[in-house]
Scaffold this active site. Structure first.
Site, PDB file in Angstrom:
ATOM      1  N   SER A 158       0.992  -1.598   0.238  1.00 31.83           N
ATOM      2  CA  SER A 158       0.027  -0.097   0.390  1.00 31.83           C
ATOM      3  C   SER A 158       0.927   1.654   0.282  1.00 31.83           C
ATOM      4  O   SER A 158       2.403   0.663   0.220  1.00 31.83           O
ATOM      5  CB  SER A 158      -0.763   0.152   1.071  1.00 31.83           C
ATOM      6  N   CYS A 159      -0.227   2.473  -0.606  1.00 32.06           N
ATOM      7  CA  CYS A 159       0.746   3.642  -0.239  1.00 32.06           C
ATOM      8  C   CYS A 159       1.994   4.183   0.961  1.00 32.06           C
ATOM      9  O   CYS A 159       2.915   4.390   1.303  1.00 32.06           O
ATOM     10  CB  CYS A 159       0.204   5.118  -0.985  1.00 32.06           C
ATOM     11  N   HIS A 186      -4.594  10.794   6.311  1.00 34.55           N
ATOM     12  CA  HIS A 186      -4.875  10.071   5.249  1.00 34.55           C
ATOM     13  C   HIS A 186      -5.278  11.143   4.303  1.00 34.55           C
ATOM     14  O   HIS A 186      -7.301  11.514   4.473  1.00 34.55           O
ATOM     15  CB  HIS A 186      -4.979   8.997   4.516  1.00 34.55           C
ATOM     16  N   ARG A 241      -8.791  10.417   8.086  1.00 32.51           N
ATOM     17  CA  ARG A 241      -8.677  10.991   6.871  1.00 32.51           C
ATOM     18  C   ARG A 241      -9.261  12.399   6.547  1.00 32.51           C
ATOM     19  O   ARG A 241     -10.063  12.653   8.025  1.00 32.51           O
ATOM     20  CB  ARG A 241     -10.587  10.105   5.840  1.00 32.51           C
ATOM     21  N   ASN A 322      -0.376  10.325  -1.964  1.00 33.95           N
ATOM     22  CA  ASN A 322      -0.349   8.963  -2.280  1.00 33.95           C
ATOM     23  C   ASN A 322      -0.337   8.305  -2.918  1.00 33.95           C
ATOM     24  O   ASN A 322      -1.426   7.259  -2.931  1.00 33.95           O
ATOM     25  CB  ASN A 322      -1.771   8.864  -0.594  1.00 33.95           C
TER      26      ASN A 322
END
Length: 342
Positions: A158-159, A186, A241, A322
């Site tokens: 994943s990033c 994120h 987020r 990302n």
């Protein structure tokens, strides 16, 4: 390689489009040729979103449409709109490697469908359901040289894993990591709605992406343990987020096994960036996240944010694009893997 490797993309969303754009801007461009894209969306929209991107700007090339193709700088890419792997004529298209960017397939049984449909090798832009569901999970710069060339299912992790694993690896080898807690900040993703709605079984993800910080679940701790098994049981993570389009950060708190200072940590990170400038960067300037939009590094260590609380409790902050950084690592892994079998 004299003959370009023939690539295909399954799923032409954020990462699929970034992968094509990254290849177009990369010095690896002549090593690959994208020959096919499978995406359920219509061709008009695919061409439009290739040409114009709110995050990464206008495409630096010519984008046109054929009858059933996307034409980039005069080179036609066959486009299909299949909903299953079996519907695409992968063998007839002469695909050497498929980059799976839809995120819809994670278990080995699901991924095997691509192989059974004629795909010789599959590179995932996600971790897969588990380590056992792929032949190898790779973070470029950490373990890509463990690839043997015989693999058929490889995950690019994943990033977030690509961003934090190089940092944790350095810290553990130099100071010892007794315990670590990772908080990812994120940017919004397309599993969140713009306004509150019946969007997800995770109730937090029913809330507007652009009005709040939204805590969400994350598999980052498991991803770290998959790549750094010596840290199993020592890493915990959470994710929030935040209402920005792109560029994320990880706030790392860790307990070291020996005394250290902020200067020790920053010197270690600066040296790593000098050794591996293609995927690790270091800065001590007063940054904001927007500074790293379209940055191709896996991770940028923010030396100005390194802190100590006592002789062994340390805090390190890292940035990463990302989308763009991860797309460039997909290219690097594809290039290395291809070199083993050509």
């Amino acid at each position: 390689m004299n003959t370009p490797l023939r690539l295909a993309i399954n799923g032409y969303g954020r990462i699929g489009r970034c992968f094509l754009r990254a290849l177009h801007e990369s010095p690896l461009k002549n090593r690959f040729r994208i020959v096919a894209i499978n995406e359920p969306a219509d061709l008009d929209t695919m061409a439009y979103l290739t040409r114009f991107d709110s995050t990464h700007g206008v495409f630096h090339g010519k984008v046109e449409q054929g009858e059933d193709s996307l034409v980039i700088d005069g080179q036609a890419i066959a486009v299909t709109h299949a909903s299953t792997p079996e519907e695409v004529p992968w063998q007839a298209l002469g695909v050497d490697l498929l980059v799976e960017c839809s995120g819809r397939y994670g278990t080995r049984d699901q991924l095997q469908r691509f192989l059974d449909a004629g795909v010789p090798r599959l590179l995932l832009s996600h971790p897969g359901a588990s380590a056992a569901d792929v032949d190898a999970t790779v973070v470029y710069g950490i373990n890509h040289e463990s690839l043997a060339g015989t693999e058929r299912l490889v995950s690019n992790a994943s990033c977030t894993t690509n961003a934090i694993v190089p940092v944790l690896d350095l810290l553990h080898r130099s100071f010892g990591v007794e315990q670590a807690f990772l908080t990812t900040l994120h940017s919004v993703m397309n599993d969140q709605p713009l306004i509150d709605g019946y969007h997800n079984s995770d109730l937090r993800r029913t809330r507007s992406a652009m009005q709040s910080f939204v805590p969400v679940s994350t598999g980052l701790a498991k991803g770290v343990e998959r790549l750094l098994p010596e840290l199993s049981g020592r890493v915990q993570a959470k994710a929030i987020r935040v209402p920005t389009l792109n560029v994320s950060a990880i706030d790392l708190m860790f307990q070291a096994g020996s005394d250290l200072s902020a200067e020790d940590i920053n010197a270690l990170m600066q040296a790593a960036a000098q050794r591996a400038p293609d995927f690790i960067a270091y800065s001590d300037q007063p940054h904001a996240s927007v500074d790293f939009n379209h940055d191709p590094h896996s991770v940028i260590i923010d030396g100005g944010q390194t802190r100590l609380c006592g002789p062994r409790m340390a805090n390190v902050m890292v940035w990463f694009d990302n989308e763009w950084g991860f797309a460039n690592r997909l290219l690097d892994v594809a290039d290395y893997w291809a070199g083993l079998v050509r």
